[in-house]
Scaffold this motif. Structure first.
Motif, PDB file in Angstrom:
ATOM      1  N   ALA A  83       0.833  -1.205   0.000  1.00 11.26           N
ATOM      2  CA  ALA A  83       0.000   0.000   0.000  1.00 11.26           C
ATOM      3  C   ALA A  83       0.871   1.259   0.000  1.00 11.26           C
ATOM      4  N   ALA A  84       1.926   1.253   0.817  1.00 10.31           N
ATOM      5  CA  ALA A  84       2.831   2.403   0.850  1.00 10.31           C
ATOM      6  C   ALA A  84       3.529   2.585  -0.489  1.00 10.31           C
ATOM      7  N   GLY A  85       3.874   1.472  -1.148  1.00  5.61           N
ATOM      8  CA  GLY A  85       4.504   1.550  -2.463  1.00  5.61           C
ATOM      9  C   GLY A  85       3.573   2.157  -3.500  1.00  5.61           C
ATOM     10  N   ILE A  86       2.290   1.805  -3.439  1.00  8.44           N
ATOM     11  CA  ILE A  86       1.304   2.382  -4.362  1.00  8.44           C
ATOM     12  C   ILE A  86       1.196   3.887  -4.143  1.00  8.44           C
ATOM     13  N   MET A  87       1.140   4.309  -2.892  1.00  8.58           N
ATOM     14  CA  MET A  87       1.040   5.740  -2.605  1.00  8.58           C
ATOM     15  C   MET A  87       2.327   6.472  -2.968  1.00  8.58           C
ATOM     16  N   SER A  88       3.457   5.798  -2.833  1.00  2.00           N
ATOM     17  CA  SER A  88       4.729   6.417  -3.184  1.00  2.00           C
ATOM     18  C   SER A  88       4.816   6.703  -4.679  1.00  2.00           C
ATOM     19  N   THR A  89       4.386   5.735  -5.507  1.00  2.00           N
ATOM     20  CA  THR A  89       4.476   5.912  -6.957  1.00  2.00           C
ATOM     21  C   THR A  89       3.392   6.832  -7.506  1.00  2.00           C
ATOM     22  N   SER A  90       2.421   7.186  -6.691  1.00  3.47           N
ATOM     23  CA  SER A  90       1.347   8.059  -7.166  1.00  3.47           C
ATOM     24  C   SER A  90       1.406   9.418  -6.459  1.00  3.47           C
ATOM     25  N   PHE A  91       1.043   9.455  -5.198  1.00  5.24           N
ATOM     26  CA  PHE A  91       0.993  10.710  -4.433  1.00  5.24           C
ATOM     27  C   PHE A  91       2.361  11.396  -4.379  1.00  5.24           C
ATOM     28  N   GLN A  92       3.361  10.686  -3.898  1.00  2.71           N
ATOM     29  CA  GLN A  92       4.674  11.304  -3.723  1.00  2.71           C
ATOM     30  C   GLN A  92       5.307  11.646  -5.059  1.00  2.71           C
ATOM     31  N   SER A  93       5.246  10.714  -6.000  1.00  2.41           N
ATOM     32  CA  SER A  93       5.883  10.930  -7.301  1.00  2.41           C
ATOM     33  C   SER A  93       5.280  12.122  -8.041  1.00  2.41           C
ATOM     34  N   LEU A  94       3.956  12.186  -8.114  1.00  2.00           N
ATOM     35  CA  LEU A  94       3.314  13.284  -8.841  1.00  2.00           C
ATOM     36  C   LEU A  94       3.433  14.603  -8.097  1.00  2.00           C
ATOM     37  N   GLY A  95       3.291  14.558  -6.771  1.00  2.00           N
ATOM     38  CA  GLY A  95       3.375  15.791  -6.002  1.00  2.00           C
ATOM     39  C   GLY A  95       4.704  16.505  -6.197  1.00  2.00           C
ATOM     40  N   ILE A  96       5.790  15.731  -6.284  1.00  2.00           N
ATOM     41  CA  ILE A  96       7.116  16.328  -6.449  1.00  2.00           C
ATOM     42  C   ILE A  96       7.391  16.680  -7.909  1.00  2.00           C
ATOM     43  N   SER A  97       7.142  15.743  -8.815  1.00  2.00           N
ATOM     44  CA  SER A  97       7.512  15.947 -10.224  1.00  2.00           C
ATOM     45  C   SER A  97       6.722  17.088 -10.865  1.00  2.00           C
ATOM     46  N   ILE A  98       5.423  17.198 -10.568  1.00  2.00           N
ATOM     47  CA  ILE A  98       4.626  18.274 -11.170  1.00  2.00           C
ATOM     48  C   ILE A  98       5.056  19.628 -10.629  1.00  2.00           C
ATOM     49  N   ALA A  99       5.368  19.691  -9.346  1.00  2.00           N
ATOM     50  CA  ALA A  99       5.854  20.956  -8.767  1.00  2.00           C
ATOM     51  C   ALA A  99       7.157  21.391  -9.429  1.00  2.00           C
ATOM     52  N   ILE A 100       8.044  20.448  -9.702  1.00  2.00           N
ATOM     53  CA  ILE A 100       9.307  20.772 -10.372  1.00  2.00           C
ATOM     54  C   ILE A 100       9.051  21.218 -11.808  1.00  2.00           C
ATOM     55  N   GLU A 101       8.173  20.521 -12.516  1.00  2.00           N
ATOM     56  CA  GLU A 101       7.849  20.908 -13.890  1.00  2.00           C
ATOM     57  C   GLU A 101       7.210  22.295 -13.944  1.00  2.00           C
ATOM     58  N   ILE A 177      -1.544  15.311  -7.422  1.00  2.00           N
ATOM     59  CA  ILE A 177      -1.673  16.442  -8.347  1.00  2.00           C
ATOM     60  C   ILE A 177      -2.109  17.690  -7.585  1.00  2.00           C
ATOM     61  N   ALA A 178      -3.032  17.518  -6.647  1.00  2.00           N
ATOM     62  CA  ALA A 178      -3.533  18.661  -5.880  1.00  2.00           C
ATOM     63  C   ALA A 178      -2.442  19.261  -4.993  1.00  2.00           C
ATOM     64  N   ILE A 179      -1.679  18.407  -4.302  1.00  2.00           N
ATOM     65  CA  ILE A 179      -0.667  18.929  -3.374  1.00  2.00           C
ATOM     66  C   ILE A 179       0.516  19.532  -4.120  1.00  2.00           C
ATOM     67  N   SER A 180       0.661  19.245  -5.411  1.00  2.00           N
ATOM     68  CA  SER A 180       1.763  19.821  -6.184  1.00  2.00           C
ATOM     69  C   SER A 180       1.661  21.333  -6.278  1.00  2.00           C
ATOM     70  N   SER A 181       0.475  21.888  -6.025  1.00  2.00           N
ATOM     71  CA  SER A 181       0.299  23.344  -6.073  1.00  2.00           C
ATOM     72  C   SER A 181       0.681  24.025  -4.764  1.00  2.00           C
ATOM     73  N   VAL A 182       0.968  23.247  -3.724  1.00  2.00           N
ATOM     74  CA  VAL A 182       1.295  23.829  -2.414  1.00  2.00           C
ATOM     75  C   VAL A 182       2.718  24.366  -2.347  1.00  2.00           C
ATOM     76  N   PRO A 183       3.751  23.621  -2.818  1.00  2.00           N
ATOM     77  CA  PRO A 183       5.123  24.140  -2.719  1.00  2.00           C
ATOM     78  C   PRO A 183       5.284  25.439  -3.508  1.00  2.00           C
ATOM     79  N   LYS A 184       6.046  26.385  -2.953  1.00  2.00           N
ATOM     80  CA  LYS A 184       6.276  27.653  -3.641  1.00  2.00           C
ATOM     81  C   LYS A 184       7.315  27.523  -4.743  1.00  2.00           C
ATOM     82  N   SER A 185       8.114  26.446  -4.670  1.00  2.00           N
ATOM     83  CA  SER A 185       9.127  26.212  -5.697  1.00  2.00           C
ATOM     84  C   SER A 185       9.387  24.729  -5.809  1.00  2.00           C
ATOM     85  N   GLY A 186      10.064  24.338  -6.878  1.00  2.00           N
ATOM     86  CA  GLY A 186      10.400  22.930  -7.062  1.00  2.00           C
ATOM     87  C   GLY A 186      11.360  22.425  -6.008  1.00  2.00           C
ATOM     88  N   ARG A 187      12.204  23.310  -5.477  1.00  2.00           N
ATOM     89  CA  ARG A 187      13.186  22.903  -4.472  1.00  2.00           C
ATOM     90  C   ARG A 187      12.544  22.519  -3.150  1.00  2.00           C
TER      91      ARG A 187
END
Length: 283
Positions: A83-101, A177-187
């Motif tokens: 379950a943690a692996g599923i959330m890692s590849t979805s929530f964590q992966s998209l939240g970080i990568s979209i913010a960087i993009e 995808i939703a949380i990707s809008s929270v960080p002020k920068s990709g860093r």
């Protein structure tokens, strides 16, 4: 006298030059996302090795029999790590990568093309679907090989696995995808996304058995999809005797479907309300 004829073509016979639809472009975007992902070897190794290493560590430290459940602590960790692996590849992966993009203005450039916005998100969903399946397969292989976890014997259990996986993956992807809008920068994206994910793992029964977590923590964890994904996958891969460890003393498949389905709808609403194609400082 020369007669000139004009070739007038009716609209029905005119060549249809419409652009491809969102679905076909989304498939192409998905193929591109996967190609980019697997080209980064360090990212691939970290993504797939991280939950496997944690499974090995916790299953090696806590390997005694669980009283009254008919299973070992090692077996208890396998579905939780899945379950943690599923959330890692979805929530964590998209939240970080979209913010960087977004920070690198990739999203802004894509928004200026004729590509339908839905195609971008479809490409991301194809990415998390493939990587989520691969992550789950790796953990399941480790669990059945090293920790004596049994595969489901009938179609009913596999069907349960299917809807828990799809609803959980979809809900977590939309939340990412939703949380990707929270960080002020990709860093700052990694810190913003990883911290709540780490906390959820502790209060949702990933690292600590459900029956040892205080009820108030479990109640907080029950507001999010990870706790219900863990519970659903335990119901699939563990014997019925293990349900005594759950907070309600049963697998609660109906409630699992309800909560995960609600997160799919709620996550979509959050995306529609919060997603931005450019940073706040860009106007």
């Amino acid at each position: 006298m020369t007669t000139t004829t004009t070739d007038v073509r009716s609209p029905a016979r005119a060549t249809d030059r419409r652009l491809p639809g969102a679905w076909s472009i989304g498939l192409q975007r998905g193929a591109l996302e996967l190609k980019q992902f697997f080209r980064l070897r360090e990212q691939v190794v970290f993504t797939f090795a991280f939950p496997v290493v944690f499974l090995f560590l916790f299953a090696s430290i806590f390997k005694d029999d669980v009283r009254g459940a008919g299973i070992t602590a090692s077996q208890l960790y396998v579905p939780a790590m899945m379950a943690a692996g599923i959330m890692s590849t979805s929530f964590q992966s998209l939240g970080i990568s979209i913010a960087i993009e977004r920070d690198e203005k990739v999203l802004r450039r894509l928004r200026g093309t004729p590509m339908p916005p839905a195609a971008y998100f479809l490409g991301k969903l194809w990415l998390v679907l493939v990587t989520g399946l691969a992550e789950t397969a790796v953990l399941l292989l480790v669990g059945t090989t090293l920790y004596d976890v049994d595969l489901p014997g009938g179609p009913e259990k596999w069907l349960t696995f299917g809807w828990v996986f799809l609803l959980g993956l979809t809900g977590c992807a939309l939340l990412g995808i939703a949380i990707s809008s929270v960080p002020k920068s990709g860093r700052s994206a990694t810190s913003v996304v990883v911290l709540p994910f780490l906390v959820l793992q502790f209060i949702s029964g990933v690292y600590i058995a459900i029956d040892t977590i205080p009820d108030w923590m479990l109640n907080i964890g029950a507001l999010f999809p990870l706790k219900w994904m863990c519970q659903g996958l335990r119901g699939v891969f563990l014997p019925e005797s293990a349900n005594v460890l759950e907070q309600a003393g049963s697998w609660e498949y109906g409630r699992i479907a309800l909560v995960l389905g609600a997160w799919c709808v709620g996550g979509l609403v959050l995306c529609l309300l919060t997603f931005r194609w450019k940073n706040r400082r860009d106007g």
